[in-house]
Write an enzyme that holds these catalytic residues in place. Structure first.
Site, short mmCIF file in Angstrom:
data_model
loop_
_atom_site.label_atom_id
_atom_site.label_comp_id
_atom_site.label_asym_id
_atom_site.label_seq_id
_atom_site.Cartn_x
_atom_site.Cartn_y
_atom_site.Cartn_z
N LEU A 1 0.71 -0.83 0.59
CA LEU A 1 0.19 0.00 0.10
C LEU A 1 1.28 1.09 -0.17
O LEU A 1 0.98 2.34 -0.87
CB LEU A 1 -0.80 0.05 1.20
N HIS B 1 11.43 20.49 11.58
CA HIS B 1 10.26 19.64 10.85
C HIS B 1 10.14 20.61 9.34
O HIS B 1 9.60 20.37 8.21
CB HIS B 1 8.79 19.46 11.40
N CYS C 1 11.17 16.07 22.78
CA CYS C 1 10.38 16.50 20.95
C CYS C 1 8.98 17.03 21.04
O CYS C 1 8.37 16.19 20.26
CB CYS C 1 10.80 16.41 19.95
N1 GLN Z 1 19.48 13.18 19.64
C1 GLN Z 1 18.79 12.63 18.48
C2 GLN Z 1 18.82 13.22 16.80
O1 GLN Z 1 19.49 14.41 17.24
C3 GLN Z 1 17.03 12.87 18.98
C4 GLN Z 1 15.83 12.73 18.69
C5 GLN Z 1 15.15 13.09 18.49
O2 GLN Z 1 14.37 13.67 19.92
N2 GLN Z 1 13.89 12.53 18.45
O3 GLN Z 1 18.27 12.96 15.89
ZN ZN Z 2 14.08 15.46 19.15
#
Ligand code: GLN
Ligand code: ZN
Length: 758
Positions: free
Chosen positions: A18, A696, A645
């Protein structure tokens, strides 16, 4: 006669067919017909696998997301999309991901918000509502699938009206529950059309029943099902992902023909449900765990089911606990898997086979499936007794944990002043979160190394060259605390899993995360130990190249736990403690090697929160303790960082503070620093690095934008406790974006220092 049925089957296909069809349609390389053809093929395969069940689900398949499907069924499409040209499929993908194949760059709309489906790692598209939202039936998708479903006894699956509203988000000041009156007539019509198309039963998913509901929501359940009972199909209300708790009587007494309960997570209340359920109703017992990849102990399941079958007779249905969407498709795809662990596992297809055996045993006696039960028992016993699962040294270490392990030598203020002396950093120190761009060359080298076309020495040389490159770049940029860049890591959990004892990895164990995105969680099967240091050589090498401080980079135990398939034979807490002890050793090795700053990422700590708020504290207590055990065996002079995050700290700020990391870096750039409010109100005492670069997005933040963000931060947090850094790791970005962004970041930090000094 016990009835066997299934709630839902993975729709990605055993080889992610898919995903590839979706992506090539989106790129304009394949027609809509071709995409729908692949979809049809997957449905047909899934139904063939479920042909021997008494009822198989129809409508569980989705081209993107089942909640979005329901929104379209209810004629509930965001206004920004409703008036655009194109076919319904284009509209559908516009809501799902901002654009369809026919859209050019300037024609995309903003996609629907995505959020986690209960406590799973599956993300659904949040339906947007306001006081003026209207619904109108569009049953075509369901009716077409129903019409195409051959060779099975079809049971259409829909999301129930109350859970649907529960999943919605208000875009104004209205209360989404007020929409129930408008919604129910559409559900009634839908049920009638399904009856017309021959459906005897309809599965109505109401997982909101395992959450804490206030009286308005409880009343809504009563009201909804008293309205819908006038319709012809028999309704099976399905609940899953937990216990019913104080919704148990409500759920049992809804005026419907049947109730499905999660008998894995809700094992403790199964007897109560059997007692409470009115005697005309079907009880569907979700006895096979739909959330993990372990074989079911069939004898034990039969011990549970037989007395219930005796009482309920043909009113007993059996099923997996929830849709099998959350497990990989087929274990048989794994051809060179660790043979010992292999026999302990069951993916979706294998879980259906287990269900069939249970059905046989209940209907014709255990003797009728003697061989299947015997081989199941052998696998269960082998897992229970395996020395690879049970490591006495690890168990002893766990038993030896004392509160001292989680304590640092001194309180934060004392540590902070010692660290300031040794590290000698400027105000507003700059750093990054760990990873630098994973270039095509890095990926190729990793692949070649895996395929053994690249020697270990050549692979290491390539990674070292990448490390050197990122260090030189950071030096040139003038960053204060450097990272090695994580070139050697494909994934922040898998990397550690691969080096720990107690983990295995599948090749095709994909699970849908959202849309075409799939994840392949590593499988934590046994006691965890660390046979050798995991990051030390890379960090040492990186430190040898520079006189600037290098940050050691580790993934924390809670994140490793939450992003793996984990054992079901011990509490999650114990598994997490084992991980904590292993990562603690790494922390200490780094410290001994002279690494003064160590970051322990806990990106997934928040998502482990239980569905019921009343259970949050217990989780947070052990999760924070595990972090503290990992981090706190170091000298005062060693600075511990953590990174998270996500942007909702309000309800966990106390736990975050209790982690007591010297520095926490968080994602804040999109929230315009507003999420620092909670840190301010709480008077969070330690240092904070609020993200100033949205990783992002391909956009490069300007120096002025970063300055604005940092000034907002300084209104909330004392300047001497602020760091300057991106939101998260940079591995998904390109160097061409990263360099100017970080250049601006460093320039902004310098301005801030000048202002502070003047
Ligand atoms: N140390 C990781 C990076 O920099 C942290 C990634 C995350 O918080 N998702 O990729
Ligand atoms: Zn992160």
């Amino acid at each position: 006669m016990a009835v066997t049925h299934n709630l839902g089957f993975p729709r990605i296909g055993a080889k992610r067919e898919l995903k590839f069809a979706q992506e090539s349609f989106w790129k304009g390389q394949q027609s809509a017909e071709a995409l729908l053809g692949v979809a049809k093929e997957i449905c047909a395969q899934n139904w063939a696998l479920q042909a021997s069940l008494n009822f198989a689900p129809v409508g569980d398949f989705s081209l993107y997301d089942q909640v979005l499907d329901m929104s379209f069924t209810l004629g509930h499409v965001p206004e920004r999309v409703a008036n655009l040209d194109g076919a319904e499929l284009d509209q559908y993908f516009r809501v799902a991901r901002g654009r369809s194949a026919i859209d050019t760059d300037c024609h995309c709309v903003h996609a629907g918000e995505m959020t986690k489906w209960f406590d799973t790692n599956y993300h659904y598209i949040v339906p947007e509502v306001s006081a003026s939202t209207e619904f109108s039936l569009n049953a075509e998708r369901l009716l077409t699938q129903l019409n195409e479903a051959k060779g099975i006894n079809a049971k259409p699956v829909i999301i129930g009206p109350v859970t649907y509203l529960w999943l919605c988000k208000e875009k104004d000041q209205s209360n989404r529950l007020d929409l129930l009156e408008k919604l129910l007539p559409v559900y009634s019509q839908l049920l009638e059309q399904l009856a017309e198309a021959g459906a005897e039963w309809v599965q109505v998913d109401e997982p909101a029943l395992v959450t804490e509901l206030d009286s308005a929501w409880k009343t809504a359940f009563d009201h909804a099902y008293h309205t819908l009972k006038a319709n012809r199909p028999k309704l099976l209300v399905t609940t899953y992902f937990g216990t019913l708790g104080d919704n148990l009587q409500l759920a049992c007494n809804l005026p419907v023909a049947g109730l499905h309960v999660d008998a894995v997570r809700g094992a403790s209340e199964l007897t109560q449900v059997v007692d409470w359920l009115p005697s005309h109703k079907v009880l569907s017992v979700g006895i096979i765990n739909g959330r993990n990849i372990w074989k079911t102990d069939l004898a034990q399941a039969l011990d549970t089911l037989e007395p219930i079958a005796h009482r309920l007779k043909e009113r007993l249905w059996i099923a997996p606990s929830c849709s099998l969407l959350h497990v990989p498709v087929d274990l048989d795809s794994e051809t060179d898997f660790d043979p010992e662990v292999f026999q302990w596992l069951a993916f979706a297809k294998q879980k259906l086979a287990e269900l069939a055996v249970l059905g046989q045993a209940l209907n014709n006696g255990r003797d009728s499936v003697r061989e299947a039960l015997a081989s199941n028992q052998q696998a269960i016993t082998s897992r229970k007794q395996s020395t690879r699962v049970h490591n006495p040294a690890v168990k002893a270490a766990l038993a030896g944990i004392t509160p001292e392990l989680g304590k640092r030598q001194s309180h934060y203020p004392i540590r902070a002043s010692k660290q300031a002396k040794t590290l000698n950093l400027p105000a507003f120190p700059t750093t990054t979160i760990g990873s630098f761009p994973q270039t095509p060359e890095i990926r190729q080298a990793r692949l070649a190394y895996k395929k053994q076309t690249l020697s270990t020495a050549d692979y290491e040389a390539k990674m070292k060259a990448e490390i050197e490159r990122s260090i030189r770049q950071q030096e040139a940029l003038g960053i204060d605390v450097l990272v090695h860049g994580e070139a050697e890591r494909n994934d922040m959990v898998e990397y550690f899993g691969e080096q720990l004892e107690g983990y295995v990895f599948s090749k095709f164990g994909w699970v849908q995360s959202y849309g075409s995105r799939c994840v392949k969680p590593p499988i934590l099967f046994g006691d965890i130990s660390r046979p050798h240091a995991m990051t030390l050589d890379w960090i040492n090498y990186a430190q040898s190249l520079t006189s600037k401080p290098m940050k050691g980079m580790l993934t924390g135990p809670v994140t490793i736990l939450n992003w793996s398939f984990v054992r079901d034979d011990q509490p999650r807490k114990n598994t997490c403690l084992q991980l904590a002890l292993a990562i603690r050793q790494e922390v200490q090795d780094l410290e001994t090697a002279g690494v003064n700053i160590i970051q322990i990422d806990e990106a997934a700590l928040r998502e482990g929160l239980p569905l019921r708020q009343s259970e949050w504290q217990a989780y947070l207590d052990w999760a924070v303790e595990c972090f503290r055990i990992t981090a706190n065996g170091v000298r005062d002079e060693t600075q511990i960082h953590t990174h998270m995050c996500y942007s909702e700290f309000n309800d966990i700020i106390e736990a975050i503070a209790h982690m007591d990391a010297d520095v926490i870096t968080i994602e804040t750039s999109r929230s315009d620093m507003e999420l620092l409010d909670v840190f301010e109100q709480f008077e969070y005492p330690n240092e904070i690095g609020p993200g100033v670069y949205d990783i992002h997005s391909p956009n490069i933040p300007s120096e002025a934008q970063i300055l604005t963000l940092m000034r907002k931060a300084a209104e909330r947090i004392p300047a001497e406790r602020l760091w300057v850094n991106p939101d998260c790791g940079l591995k998904t970005r390109q160097w061409e974006e990263v360099l100017p962004a970080l250049e601006n970041m460093v320039a902004a930090a310098q301005k801030l220092r000048q202002q502070l000094a003047s």
